[in-house]
Every structure is written in structure tokens, then in C-alpha cells.
Design an enzyme around this catalytic site. Structure first.
Site, mmCIF file in Angstrom:
data_model
loop_
_atom_site.group_PDB
_atom_site.id
_atom_site.type_symbol
_atom_site.label_atom_id
_atom_site.label_comp_id
_atom_site.label_asym_id
_atom_site.label_seq_id
_atom_site.Cartn_x
_atom_site.Cartn_y
_atom_site.Cartn_z
ATOM 1 N N SER A 28 20.917 -42.280 -9.363
ATOM 2 C CA SER A 28 19.627 -41.626 -9.600
ATOM 3 C C SER A 28 19.737 -40.453 -10.561
ATOM 4 O O SER A 28 18.781 -39.698 -10.733
ATOM 5 C CB SER A 28 19.039 -41.131 -8.272
ATOM 6 N N GLU A 69 0.819 -1.210 0.000
ATOM 7 C CA GLU A 69 0.000 0.000 0.000
ATOM 8 C C GLU A 69 0.857 1.265 0.000
ATOM 9 O O GLU A 69 0.547 2.234 -0.694
ATOM 10 C CB GLU A 69 -0.928 0.008 1.230
#
Length: 363
Positions: free
Chosen positions: A165, A47
Site C-alpha cells: 500500500s 482570559e
């Protein structure tokens, strides 16, 4: 409000533990005259930045302010925005959703209404709440939003029988994970992943800030030459341990500084439960330190443990168009023996990322 939401996203990764907030100002003729967003933690709120963006403050007469979150009503790092807005001839404030922070939680709305400013609450509420799902979760439960990332083959494996992996998922998927790292507060791995893969857990494939790095090391035995404990981001590493010996030196910041080549991160002493770190206590302790979101990039054991303890809030599963037929399963031993007890995922969404499919869902 859509514009305010997009503005708010610009602060992603920089404002936590504060929420992302965007603000747009429309004058009495329906023209946009100002906008702003919360750019960095401790600095001006949305704001304030929107007001500062105005070329002429007289444009605020009978203006409507659109803000994604209820204006704050308390003094924190900055003065209360609700009080600040009442100092201008604003006609109306449109709020995305009420702030769950107990220091605010309707008080900002009351301040505005008491000064004669019309307030409408709930415009694009769902979208605004999704924007700050981690902040809201942290405010409601006192612990971070735990986001579990899994990359697996079509037949449910995350590593080959020899432990390799790299790489199950494709390049586009890995880039997306780095983007998540830059936006969430912390990345977590278990001791096996830390030792076997020796990961950096840094943001490299995209631009963004470096997250905190959390290592589950119950026995407190991981070697200190691992990247997590010795690279230039060492101070961002947090070790979670149940080892009482850790409290004698490394858990005490002053004693650590007296040691040569001391570890510059943080050590958190936790309780031991069933031979492992008390997982529920672990996430609560992270929440106390202002960590609102954690991306878990662990292996089978850590992922399964978090799911068993019902500590996973959001799930990202990359499914690669590959098959192994054996190796390390992505998830095991959830304690489910009957279909009636199966874990049903909420709001599942699929998207294509490179050659992979990504499932995003909530638990």
C-alpha cells in the site's frame, strides 16, 4: 472574534482535554490593548493571559472582552475566569458560544451579568464551535470524536493484490496526515495494520507533539518487538484487547513492572462481541481517559467495523489519481442492501492536496 479564533488555534494539540480558547480585549476607544490564548493544559486560560498582556490595567475601564468560549465558572486546574473578570471595570464580554461542560454551561455568563457586566453570546458561534468540535463532542457524548482517514485509488482500493500500500497518496497528503496526528489526541490502527506495516504512528514530517497510539489487538498476540511497543514513545501506546489473560499481568501496572522488559504503555481489557472487540465500549473507555479525538488510520477491517457500528463522526478520504483494478477495497460489508439505506455524508468539502483530492465530510 476572528482574531480570537486565530489566537485559540495556537493551542491546538497542547490543551486537550480542555478546549482551545482565544481572547482579545478592546478598550473604550476601540483599540486592541490585550490578547491571549490557552497555551497548555493545566496552565493559565485565555482570559488570564489576555489580562496579563496589558501594559496598563486602566485600559480595562469600559473595555470589551471578546472570548471564543464562555469563561469558566468552576475551580479546576486554574481559578474561575468569570469571577476573575468581574474584578475589573469591564463593560462588556462578547462570547462565541456557551460552554457545554455541565460544570459551566451558562454559569460563567450568569456570574458576569450578576456583576453588571453586559454579555453578548453567539458571535461567530458556528466558527467557534467548529474550532472545538472534539471538545464539544466529548462533553456531549462522553466519547472521542472519531476521525477516519482513508487513502485510496480512484477505483476504491487501498492496497494492491500483494498487500503493498506504499504509497497510494502523495507526499503532501502524508504531511497533512502528520499534521493531524500532532493536533488530535490519539491515532488508532488495527492489529493487521500494526503487524503488516509495523508503523510508528509518530509525528515526523511536521513539528508537533506526539499523540497517544491505540492498537486494536483482540487476541493479544502482536509481537512486542513492533515499533509501537518498543520505541521511545512506548508509554504513549494503548492496547485494546478482549483476551482475559491480559488482565493477569499486562493489564495490572504493578505486575507489569515486575516483568523484565515490561510493556510501559497501557492495556485496556474490553468485552468480546461477535468475535471482536466491542467497539462501542472501546470508544467509551477512551473517552473516560480524557481522549477527546482519535484519528483512525486502520485498514479495511477496522474502517469498515467502525462505519458499521456508526462510530465514525468525521471522514477524510484521499483519492489518488491512480488505478489498481484489484486488491483490497477501502470499505466493505457495511450491511447496506438498498439505496434507501445508503450513508449520506454531511457538509462534504473537496480540496486539492498535491496531486490528490481530499474529501472531508461528517456522518
Amino acid at each position: 472574534m476572528f482574531e480570537a479564533i486565530e489566537l485559540a488555534r495556537k493551542g491546538e494539540g497542547f490543551v486537550s482535554p480542555n478546549p482551545m480558547v482565544g481572547c482579545v480585549i478592546i478598550d473604550e476607544n476601540g483599540e486592541k490593548v490585550g490578547e491571549g490564548y490557552h497555551q497548555k493544559y493545566g496552565e493559565a486560560h485565555a482570559e488570564v493571559n489576555a489580562i496579563r498582556s496589558l501594559k496598563n490595567e486602566y485600559k480595562l475601564k469600559n473595555a470589551t472582552v471578546y472570548v471564543t468560549l464562555e469563561p469558566c465558572s468552576h475551580h479546576g486546574k486554574t481559578p474561575p475566569c468569570a469571577t476573575m473578570l468581574t474584578q475589573y471595570p469591564i463593560k462588556k464580554v462578547v462570547v462565541g458560544h456557551q460552554d457545554p461542560n455541565q460544570k459551566v454551561n451558562g454559569k460563567g455568563i450568569s456570574i458576569l451579568r450578576e456583576k453588571g457586566i453586559e454579555v453578548e453570546v453567539g458571535v461567530l458561534k458556528k466558527e467557534c464551535e467548529h474550532l472545538n468540535e472534539a471538545f464539544i463532542h466529548h462533553q456531549l457524548f462522553g466519547r472521542p470524536l472519531v476521525v477516519l482517514k482513508i487513502a485510496q485509488t480512484l477505483d476504491g482500493y487501498l492496497a494492491a493484490p500483494d498487500g503493498d500500500s506504499q504509497w497510494i497518496s502523495g507526499k503532501k497528503s502524508r504531511e497533512l496526515v502528520h499534521r493531524w496526528r500532532s493536533k488530535l489526541d490519539a491515532v488508532m490502527v488495527g492489529r493487521t495494520t500494526a503487524f503488516t506495516d509495523n508503523p510508528s504512528l509518530t509525528v515526523r514530517h511536521v513539528k508537533g507533539r506526539q499523540p497517544k497510539r491505540i492498537v486494536m489487538d483482540g487476541p493479544y498476540e502482536l509481537p512486542r518487538d513492533l515499533k509501537l511497543f518498543s520505541d521511545k514513545h512506548e508509554e504513549k501506546t494503548i492496547i485494546l484487547t478482549w483476551n482475559k489473560k491480559a488482565s493477569a499481568t499486562d493489564a495490572d501496572p504493578m505486575l507489569r513492572m515486575m516483568q523484565p522488559n515490561y510493556f510501559r504503555g497501557e492495556v485496556i481489557q474490553l468485552d468480546k462481541k461477535d468475535g471482536h472487540i466491542d467497539m462501542k465500549q472501546a470508544v467509551q473507555e477512551l473517552g473516560k481517559r480524557g481522549i477527546t479525538s482519535v484519528l483512525v488510520e486502520g485498514g479495511q477491517q477496522l474502517s469498515s467495523a467502525l462505519l458499521r457500528e456508526n462510530l465514525v463522526d468525521k471522514l477524510h478520504v484521499f483519492v489518488a489519481p491512480k488505478m489498481l483494478g484489484g486488491g483490497t477495497r477501502s470499505v466493505i460489508n457495511l450491511g447496506i442492501n438498498h439505496m434507501r439505506d445508503i450513508k449520506n455524508l454531511k457538509d462534504p468539502q473537496w480540496q486539492k492536496v498535491g496531486d490528490d483530492l481530499l474529501l472531508t465530510a461528517y456522518l
